[in-house]
Design a protein around this motif. Structure first.
Motif, short mmCIF file in Angstrom:
data_model
loop_
_atom_site.label_atom_id
_atom_site.label_comp_id
_atom_site.label_asym_id
_atom_site.label_seq_id
_atom_site.Cartn_x
_atom_site.Cartn_y
_atom_site.Cartn_z
N ILE A 21 0.85 -1.20 0.00
CA ILE A 21 0.00 0.00 0.00
C ILE A 21 0.88 1.24 0.00
CG2 ILE A 21 -1.75 1.30 1.27
CD1 ILE A 21 -2.71 -1.40 2.42
N ASP A 22 0.82 2.00 -1.08
CA ASP A 22 1.62 3.23 -1.14
C ASP A 22 0.75 4.47 -1.03
OD1 ASP A 22 0.42 3.12 -3.58
OD2 ASP A 22 2.23 3.36 -4.76
N ASP A 23 -0.48 4.28 -0.64
CA ASP A 23 -1.43 5.37 -0.49
C ASP A 23 -1.78 5.50 0.99
OD1 ASP A 23 -3.57 7.13 -0.51
OD2 ASP A 23 -4.91 5.77 -1.59
N ARG A 24 -1.30 6.56 1.60
CA ARG A 24 -1.51 6.77 3.03
C ARG A 24 -3.00 6.81 3.39
NH1 ARG A 24 1.53 8.13 7.22
NH2 ARG A 24 0.64 9.35 8.89
N THR A 25 -3.83 7.34 2.52
CA THR A 25 -5.27 7.43 2.78
C THR A 25 -5.87 6.03 2.90
OG1 THR A 25 -5.37 9.52 1.60
CG2 THR A 25 -7.45 8.36 1.92
N THR A 26 -5.47 5.13 2.01
CA THR A 26 -5.98 3.75 2.07
C THR A 26 -5.51 3.05 3.33
OG1 THR A 26 -6.02 3.65 -0.34
CG2 THR A 26 -6.07 1.55 0.83
N LEU A 27 -4.25 3.26 3.69
CA LEU A 27 -3.72 2.67 4.92
C LEU A 27 -4.50 3.20 6.13
CD1 LEU A 27 -1.55 0.73 5.95
CD2 LEU A 27 -0.01 2.69 6.12
N GLN A 28 -4.82 4.49 6.12
CA GLN A 28 -5.59 5.10 7.21
C GLN A 28 -6.99 4.49 7.27
OE1 GLN A 28 -4.52 7.62 9.52
NE2 GLN A 28 -6.37 6.91 10.53
N LYS A 29 -7.62 4.26 6.13
CA LYS A 29 -8.96 3.66 6.10
C LYS A 29 -8.92 2.23 6.65
CE LYS A 29 -10.72 6.43 2.31
NZ LYS A 29 -11.13 6.45 0.90
N LEU A 30 -7.88 1.51 6.31
CA LEU A 30 -7.73 0.15 6.82
C LEU A 30 -7.55 0.18 8.34
CD1 LEU A 30 -7.60 -2.82 5.99
CD2 LEU A 30 -5.15 -2.53 5.61
N TYR A 31 -6.72 1.10 8.80
CA TYR A 31 -6.51 1.27 10.24
C TYR A 31 -7.83 1.63 10.93
CZ TYR A 31 -5.18 3.53 14.60
OH TYR A 31 -5.11 3.90 15.92
N ASP A 32 -8.57 2.59 10.37
CA ASP A 32 -9.83 3.02 10.97
C ASP A 32 -10.83 1.87 11.04
OD1 ASP A 32 -8.82 5.59 11.25
OD2 ASP A 32 -9.85 6.37 9.47
#
Length: 194
Positions: free
Chosen positions: A123-134
């Motif tokens: 995952i090189d998209d911080r927004t996607t990583l944040q959504k997964l974390y959320d």
């Protein structure tokens, strides 16, 4: 998120997501002790997010990940064999099978720290990583009464939080250096102006 264990006569279904509950077939679990409850909770919880923009974004990322590993065709074929009868004739058949690919992949890759790191590095998209974390944090915050499952999701939550915190390392020369994500293996010296 409420976990419910019910003894049902449904032999093939391990669990179902319905009205904010993950209903786990106690008979199926009894007959298959190798089943990991955490994977079922994650899998069914993801189905609960189906149809949302967040899930659509996550689907795109996870399917890209599976494709990059050369595993998409096999995963689809396997899941069509499992879910084909249940989804047969539905106009959204392909989307439903892709949803199963996503839920199964995340269930597998959340299972160990090494596998999760592999997914995080893709995952090189911080927004996607944040959504997964959320999403994982939402499970942790809503899960009650099952300490093993809570510990499992807390581990995943901590690992995702660590990835979010370490995504970019600020340097004194006003540049940021990317050290995680799928492109980090190619060129760790690439800089990004703040």
């Amino acid at each position: 998120l409420q976990l419910v264990f019910e003894e049902t006569t449904e032999k093939n279904a391990l669990a179902v997501y319905k009205d904010g509950k993950v209903i786990i077939n106690a008979n199926a679990i009894k007959n298959n002790p190798d089943i990991v409850i955490q994977n079922i909770v994650l899998h069914e919880s993801l189905h609960g997010k189906s149809g949302s923009k967040e899930f659509a974004d996550l689907t795109k990322t996870v399917l890209g990940f599976v494709e990059s590993k050369g595993e998409y065709k096999k995963a689809r074929a396997d899941l069509e064999g499992i879910y084909g009868k249940a989804y047969k004739g539905r106009p959204d058949f392909n989307a439903l099978i892709d949803e199963e690919v996503v839920t199964n992949t995340l269930g597998e890759y959340f299972g160990t720290e090494e596998k999760l790191n592999e997914l995080i590095n893709y995952i090189d998209d911080r927004t996607t990583l944040q959504k997964l974390y959320d999403f994982v944090k939402d499970i942790v915050n809503s899960l009650t009464g099952y300490k093993d499952q809570e510990q499992y999701f807390r581990r995943v939550e901590r690992q995702l939080a660590k990835a979010l915190q370490s995504d970019y390392v600020a340097k004194s020369d006003n540049n940021r250096y990317l050290f995680t994500g799928r492109h980090s293996r190619l060129d760790n010296s690439q800089t990004f102006k703040q």
